[in-house]
Design a protein around this motif. Sequence first.
Motif, PDB file in Angstrom:
ATOM      1  N   ALA A 200       0.871  -1.181   0.000  1.00 50.65           N
ATOM      2  CA  ALA A 200       0.000   0.000   0.000  1.00 50.65           C
ATOM      3  C   ALA A 200       0.902   1.222   0.000  1.00 50.65           C
ATOM      4  O   ALA A 200       1.873   1.274   0.739  1.00 50.65           O
ATOM      5  CB  ALA A 200      -0.869  -0.010   1.242  1.00 50.65           C
ATOM      6  N   PRO A 201       0.616   2.182  -0.866  1.00 50.01           N
ATOM      7  CA  PRO A 201       1.453   3.384  -0.901  1.00 50.01           C
ATOM      8  C   PRO A 201       1.447   4.097   0.450  1.00 50.01           C
ATOM      9  O   PRO A 201       0.510   3.938   1.241  1.00 50.01           O
ATOM     10  CB  PRO A 201       0.788   4.257  -1.958  1.00 50.01           C
TER      11      PRO A 201
ATOM     12  N   ASP B  58      -3.311   3.247   5.082  1.00 49.48           N
ATOM     13  CA  ASP B  58      -3.195   2.181   6.077  1.00 49.48           C
ATOM     14  C   ASP B  58      -4.531   1.451   6.157  1.00 49.48           C
ATOM     15  O   ASP B  58      -5.544   2.022   6.546  1.00 49.48           O
ATOM     16  CB  ASP B  58      -2.836   2.819   7.432  1.00 49.48           C
ATOM     17  N   PHE B  59      -4.516   0.181   5.765  1.00 51.43           N
ATOM     18  CA  PHE B  59      -5.768  -0.577   5.764  1.00 51.43           C
ATOM     19  C   PHE B  59      -6.063  -1.232   7.117  1.00 51.43           C
ATOM     20  O   PHE B  59      -7.090  -1.851   7.288  1.00 51.43           O
ATOM     21  CB  PHE B  59      -5.717  -1.667   4.678  1.00 51.43           C
ATOM     22  N   THR B  60      -5.112  -1.110   8.060  1.00 54.93           N
ATOM     23  CA  THR B  60      -5.322  -1.845   9.319  1.00 54.93           C
ATOM     24  C   THR B  60      -6.212  -1.081  10.301  1.00 54.93           C
ATOM     25  O   THR B  60      -6.806  -1.680  11.184  1.00 54.93           O
ATOM     26  CB  THR B  60      -3.973  -2.148  10.021  1.00 54.93           C
ATOM     27  N   ASP B  61      -6.288   0.238  10.149  1.00 55.70           N
ATOM     28  CA  ASP B  61      -7.076   0.969  11.154  1.00 55.70           C
ATOM     29  C   ASP B  61      -8.381   1.511  10.578  1.00 55.70           C
ATOM     30  O   ASP B  61      -8.846   2.571  10.928  1.00 55.70           O
ATOM     31  CB  ASP B  61      -6.232   2.105  11.754  1.00 55.70           C
ATOM     32  N   ILE B  62      -8.955   0.760   9.643  1.00 58.72           N
ATOM     33  CA  ILE B  62     -10.249   1.194   9.097  1.00 58.72           C
ATOM     34  C   ILE B  62     -11.270   0.052   9.209  1.00 58.72           C
ATOM     35  O   ILE B  62     -10.911  -1.118   9.263  1.00 58.72           O
ATOM     36  CB  ILE B  62     -10.154   1.622   7.612  1.00 58.72           C
ATOM     37  N   ASP B  63     -12.539   0.443   9.240  1.00 55.98           N
ATOM     38  CA  ASP B  63     -13.607  -0.570   9.336  1.00 55.98           C
ATOM     39  C   ASP B  63     -14.269  -0.796   7.988  1.00 55.98           C
ATOM     40  O   ASP B  63     -14.975  -1.786   7.790  1.00 55.98           O
ATOM     41  CB  ASP B  63     -14.707  -0.077  10.290  1.00 55.98           C
TER      42      ASP B  63
ATOM     43  N   LEU C  86      -6.541  -1.672  -8.052  1.00 60.23           N
ATOM     44  CA  LEU C  86      -7.435  -2.081  -6.957  1.00 60.23           C
ATOM     45  C   LEU C  86      -7.135  -3.514  -6.509  1.00 60.23           C
ATOM     46  O   LEU C  86      -7.205  -3.832  -5.317  1.00 60.23           O
ATOM     47  CB  LEU C  86      -8.900  -1.933  -7.400  1.00 60.23           C
ATOM     48  N   ALA C  87      -6.773  -4.368  -7.469  1.00 60.70           N
ATOM     49  CA  ALA C  87      -6.412  -5.754  -7.116  1.00 60.70           C
ATOM     50  C   ALA C  87      -5.166  -5.747  -6.241  1.00 60.70           C
ATOM     51  O   ALA C  87      -5.099  -6.449  -5.216  1.00 60.70           O
ATOM     52  CB  ALA C  87      -6.178  -6.569  -8.382  1.00 60.70           C
ATOM     53  N   ALA C  88      -4.180  -4.941  -6.619  1.00 59.49           N
ATOM     54  CA  ALA C  88      -2.939  -4.894  -5.839  1.00 59.49           C
ATOM     55  C   ALA C  88      -3.208  -4.326  -4.447  1.00 59.49           C
ATOM     56  O   ALA C  88      -2.693  -4.844  -3.446  1.00 59.49           O
ATOM     57  CB  ALA C  88      -1.908  -4.039  -6.575  1.00 59.49           C
ATOM     58  N   LEU C  89      -4.054  -3.295  -4.374  1.00 61.24           N
ATOM     59  CA  LEU C  89      -4.368  -2.719  -3.058  1.00 61.24           C
ATOM     60  C   LEU C  89      -5.090  -3.744  -2.188  1.00 61.24           C
ATOM     61  O   LEU C  89      -4.902  -3.801  -0.972  1.00 61.24           O
ATOM     62  CB  LEU C  89      -5.230  -1.459  -3.227  1.00 61.24           C
ATOM     63  N   THR C  90      -5.919  -4.584  -2.835  1.00 65.06           N
ATOM     64  CA  THR C  90      -6.610  -5.644  -2.088  1.00 65.06           C
ATOM     65  C   THR C  90      -5.596  -6.585  -1.445  1.00 65.06           C
ATOM     66  O   THR C  90      -5.729  -6.963  -0.280  1.00 65.06           O
ATOM     67  CB  THR C  90      -7.496  -6.467  -3.053  1.00 65.06           C
ATOM     68  N   LEU C  91      -4.579  -6.956  -2.215  1.00 62.52           N
ATOM     69  CA  LEU C  91      -3.567  -7.873  -1.670  1.00 62.52           C
ATOM     70  C   LEU C  91      -2.821  -7.223  -0.506  1.00 62.52           C
ATOM     71  O   LEU C  91      -2.580  -7.859   0.526  1.00 62.52           O
ATOM     72  CB  LEU C  91      -2.579  -8.295  -2.763  1.00 62.52           C
ATOM     73  N   ALA C  92      -2.474  -5.948  -0.678  1.00 59.99           N
ATOM     74  CA  ALA C  92      -1.775  -5.239   0.403  1.00 59.99           C
ATOM     75  C   ALA C  92      -2.664  -5.194   1.645  1.00 59.99           C
ATOM     76  O   ALA C  92      -2.209  -5.446   2.763  1.00 59.99           O
ATOM     77  CB  ALA C  92      -1.423  -3.831  -0.055  1.00 59.99           C
TER      78      ALA C  92
END
Length: 604
Positions: free
Chosen positions: A278-279, A283-288, A406-412
């Motif tokens: 993810a650039p 940060d995908f860890t602190d979102i719902d 979007l596919a790459a962001l999904t993997l991240a």
Amino acid sequence: MCGIIGIVGETQVSDRLIDGLKRLEYRGYDSSGIAVLDGGKLKRSRAEGKIKSLEAKLNDTPLDGPMGIAHTRWATHGVPNETNAHPHFSGRVGVVHNGIIENFTELREEMSDRTFESETDTEVVAHLVDHLLSTGLSPIDAFSAALKKLRGAYAFGLIIDGVEDQIFCARAGSPLAIGIGETEMYLGSDAMALAQLSQKLIYLEEGDWAVLTPTSFRIFDSNDNAVERDITILQGGPAVAEKGNYRHFMLKEIYEQPETVGRTMHNYIDEFRLAADAPEGLDFTDIDRIIIIACGTACYAAMVAKYWFEQVAGIAVDVDVASEFRYRNPVVDKRSLFMAVSQSGETADTLAALRYCKEKGLRTAALVNVMTSTMAREADVALPINAGPEIGVASTKAFTSQLTALAALTLAAGRDRETLSRDGEIRMTRAMITAPRLIKEALELDPKIEQIAFDLSKSSSAFYLGRGSQVPIAFEGALKLKEISYIHAEGYAAGELKHGPIALIEDGTPVIVLAPYDTLYEKTISNLQEVASRGAYIILITDEAGAASAHDMADEMIVMPSSDGFVAPIIMSIAIQLLAYHTAVHLGTDVDQPRNLAKSVTVE
Ligand code: M6R
């Protein structure tokens, strides 16, 4: 939407204005016009239709001068004809405009003693400034006072008879950039218009207005305070898109996809580590939740991403069309990430949605092709797709690049949220890396698809069916066919057809079924049989395993290269793009500039 270009300098501008208009023609092409100041006198030429009609007129009756403004129109108020074409004149004033003046009726009533020639909202601006000049205001004061009376979205270029070395311009809601030269200044709707003229650009901010002279520019904010804005240096020389040996830009852009998808991937995938990142700032860890907002094709890319993010990363995703989202006072939560998806980065409704969520305190990202666009500049994180200029009005390479990013962001996201194992990440990254090669193989099916398109071109309507992440590809297939061939088409979730639309199936109705050999394959094939038994003409788009299993269930079959289910939406897109393209070519429509459409929709 409409395209604007202006030059104030010392040498003749007419040819360069026309050249700029040609580069802006993708924004609108129902009429065009040019106005110059020649010896201090305001003169203009306008023509209905494409820019070549204006060029022909100028060949017969040349028009030139050291400063001028020009416009290519996408009609909002008033039919596309010469009278409604820009520039609009009133007394001493000539104006070109992109956007909509919402209070134009009110202003027209206020100036009912004046004679209005056109049905446009724009003409009122010329009258307003001319009226203010007649009260004794200086040009700069008249321009600034006029702006205070306007409501709506606009970008203007305005010149005044007798004011030989000044172009006035303003931006509110529609993009506008100033190009800086040595002895000339330029004005343009986007970098594409200005690329041949200047590499040094200033993007005006909301509410800004400016006065350009051959050697200077002064910028003011909406409160008339003088302001300084950053200068952007265009990298890599003029972004001029050429058709090369291709018959249409759309075909060229379809064929560019092995390269463009690869380029997008390089931004997000590390091919050595077999990992997606993810650039910075995302940060995908602190979102719902992720809220993805877009229009048209970009929205279908977002819909595919919903399947991906939910299945792979376990994040709830809401997808909505921007024009609905922005006006329904959506309930949004600060623990959601807002993501705009937009090729142009300028689509008015998507931009409004971004601003709404930013105001509500959400973290915002914009996945765009044009990194100098308003969305890229206003979002907290700008995510490039790097597809290069997309000129065909029907979006193709931007779509597959949006999907790839979007596919790459999904993997991240999956990796960072620990919903995706390292093995899974390696398998899916490998699958992504094969995409450019598979797209290349898919392009080899072009002659076969062209032949199928010949039959499709004889139909008056068609259906596209899919399940899972192929549903948005069915929507996209129908949109592509509609917008360039003018054949009525609908995309449906295959299981939904029997809840109503199946009534429309009759003998010979073309139904294009998207069914890669995945876990939903058999269900989709059952739906195929439901329509086949009612006489539908079936065009099955599948892969090798799917073809082997389908036997003779379809009237026509397009056998795509086999791919991992994760990237199948990207690969299948090639077939629906080529099918629409060849159908349109068989029908002889204007593929790159289809009727009624414009590439970038900067009005609501
Ligand atoms: O520039 P954007 O991606 O925001 O544009 C969105 C739509 O206007 C665009 O995708 C439109 O639907 C295309 N003509 C589809 O081919």
